[in-house]
Design an enzyme around this catalytic site. Structure first.
Site, PDB file in Angstrom:
ATOM      1  N   GLY A  46       0.839  -1.187   0.000  1.00 30.48           N
ATOM      2  CA  GLY A  46       0.000   0.000   0.000  1.00 30.48           C
ATOM      3  C   GLY A  46       0.871   1.233   0.000  1.00 30.48           C
ATOM      4  O   GLY A  46       2.038   1.180   0.402  1.00 30.48           O
ATOM      5  N   GLN A  51       3.224  10.022   0.994  1.00 29.44           N
ATOM      6  CA  GLN A  51       4.502   9.307   1.024  1.00 29.44           C
ATOM      7  C   GLN A  51       5.366   9.591  -0.200  1.00 29.44           C
ATOM      8  O   GLN A  51       6.555   9.274  -0.202  1.00 29.44           O
ATOM      9  CB  GLN A  51       4.274   7.790   1.137  1.00 29.44           C
ATOM     10  CG  GLN A  51       3.656   7.374   2.473  1.00 29.44           C
ATOM     11  CD  GLN A  51       3.519   5.868   2.551  1.00 29.44           C
ATOM     12  OE1 GLN A  51       2.530   5.317   2.097  1.00 29.44           O
ATOM     13  NE2 GLN A  51       4.510   5.195   3.111  1.00 29.44           N
ATOM     14  N   CYS A  88       6.257   0.305   7.450  1.00 26.91           N
ATOM     15  CA  CYS A  88       5.886   1.445   6.600  1.00 26.91           C
ATOM     16  C   CYS A  88       7.063   1.789   5.700  1.00 26.91           C
ATOM     17  O   CYS A  88       8.204   1.859   6.160  1.00 26.91           O
ATOM     18  CB  CYS A  88       5.525   2.643   7.471  1.00 26.91           C
ATOM     19  SG  CYS A  88       5.027   4.098   6.533  1.00 26.91           S
ATOM     20  N   LEU A  89       6.780   2.014   4.422  1.00 30.64           N
ATOM     21  CA  LEU A  89       7.852   2.351   3.484  1.00 30.64           C
ATOM     22  C   LEU A  89       8.543   3.658   3.860  1.00 30.64           C
ATOM     23  O   LEU A  89       9.676   3.894   3.455  1.00 30.64           O
ATOM     24  CB  LEU A  89       7.283   2.455   2.059  1.00 30.64           C
ATOM     25  CG  LEU A  89       6.802   1.140   1.440  1.00 30.64           C
ATOM     26  CD1 LEU A  89       6.092   1.417   0.120  1.00 30.64           C
ATOM     27  CD2 LEU A  89       7.948   0.167   1.240  1.00 30.64           C
ATOM     28  N   HIS A 130      -4.169   1.800   7.658  1.00 30.11           N
ATOM     29  CA  HIS A 130      -2.810   2.350   7.678  1.00 30.11           C
ATOM     30  C   HIS A 130      -2.676   3.469   6.627  1.00 30.11           C
ATOM     31  O   HIS A 130      -2.155   4.555   6.923  1.00 30.11           O
ATOM     32  CB  HIS A 130      -1.814   1.216   7.400  1.00 30.11           C
ATOM     33  CG  HIS A 130      -0.375   1.629   7.339  1.00 30.11           C
ATOM     34  ND1 HIS A 130       0.563   1.228   8.264  1.00 30.11           N
ATOM     35  CD2 HIS A 130       0.301   2.404   6.438  1.00 30.11           C
ATOM     36  CE1 HIS A 130       1.740   1.752   7.948  1.00 30.11           C
ATOM     37  NE2 HIS A 130       1.615   2.457   6.837  1.00 30.11           N
ATOM     38  N   GLU A 131      -3.179   3.208   5.421  1.00 33.88           N
ATOM     39  CA  GLU A 131      -3.038   4.196   4.335  1.00 33.88           C
ATOM     40  C   GLU A 131      -3.903   5.431   4.585  1.00 33.88           C
ATOM     41  O   GLU A 131      -3.473   6.560   4.329  1.00 33.88           O
ATOM     42  CB  GLU A 131      -3.391   3.576   2.982  1.00 33.88           C
ATOM     43  CG  GLU A 131      -2.524   2.398   2.554  1.00 33.88           C
ATOM     44  CD  GLU A 131      -1.040   2.619   2.717  1.00 33.88           C
ATOM     45  OE1 GLU A 131      -0.576   3.768   2.620  1.00 33.88           O
ATOM     46  OE2 GLU A 131      -0.335   1.634   2.965  1.00 33.88           O
ATOM     47  N   HIS A 134      -2.337   7.798   6.872  1.00 31.77           N
ATOM     48  CA  HIS A 134      -1.328   8.653   6.215  1.00 31.77           C
ATOM     49  C   HIS A 134      -1.952   9.947   5.697  1.00 31.77           C
ATOM     50  O   HIS A 134      -1.308  11.000   5.690  1.00 31.77           O
ATOM     51  CB  HIS A 134      -0.697   7.919   5.021  1.00 31.77           C
ATOM     52  CG  HIS A 134       0.506   7.092   5.367  1.00 31.77           C
ATOM     53  ND1 HIS A 134       1.659   7.621   5.909  1.00 31.77           N
ATOM     54  CD2 HIS A 134       0.750   5.765   5.224  1.00 31.77           C
ATOM     55  CE1 HIS A 134       2.555   6.654   6.088  1.00 31.77           C
ATOM     56  NE2 HIS A 134       2.017   5.509   5.683  1.00 31.77           N
TER      57      HIS A 134
HETATM   58 ZN    ZN Z   1       2.933   3.699   5.777  1.00 30.44          ZN
END
Ligand code: ZN
Length: 160
Positions: A46, A51, A88-89, A130-131, A134
């Site tokens: 995701g 991000q 998380c990226l 989670h997304e 963000h």
């Molecule tokens: Zn994340």
């Protein structure tokens, strides 16, 4: 398509409230495509627009059934509780256990501007929460009950 640079913890764009998308323009569609490519290049499941430095309410998700592009996603109902590990990226090498709703219903627009209602549970529900966090400037480390540095990538190390 292009792989975009993923912003890392400390970048203020990750803490901003993202703006709703008013109109689904070519630029928005291109952003979603680029986000998809960036997510796959990073082996993620995701990715949210902040991000990649874009403060708009766009997310891409692939929980194993192909890419999903969602515009202005919103959790309209949530039930149950479940705790599992997340990464998380934007925070590489870190994982943590986060309590999330076990089931959520998300309303969003698809790329053609149609309203979609998505009923999700399990890992899919977790990724969506989670997304969408963000988009509100919230990171999983804000909610995690325990945080650890990962020695190596494993199944729990799938990044979002
Ligand atoms: Zn994340």
């Amino acid at each position: 398509m292009a792989v975009l640079q993923i912003r890392q913890l400390g970048d203020p764009v990750l803490r901003r409230q993202a703006a709703p998308v008013e109109k689904i323009t070519k630029r928005v569609l291109k952003t979603l495509k680029n986000m998809e490519e960036t997510m796959y290049a990073a082996d993620g499941v995701g990715l949210a627009a902040p991000q990649v430095g874009i403060s708009e309410r766009l997310i891409v998700v692939d929980y194993g059934e192909g890419p999903l592009h969602l515009i202005n996603p919103e959790i309209v109902s949530a039930s149950g509780k479940t705790i599992d590990s997340e990464g998380c990226l934007s925070i590489p090498g870190v994982s943590g256990y986060v309590e999330r709703a076990a089931e959520v219903v998300v309303n969003a627009l698809d790329t053609k501007g149609r309203v979609r209602r998505i009923e999700a549970e399990g890992m899919f529900a977790r990724i969506l929460q989670h997304e969408i966090d963000h988009l509100d400037g919230v990171l999983f480390i804000d909610k995690a009950t325990s945080i650890s540095r990962e020695e190596a990538e494993d199944s729990a190390g799938k990044q979002r």
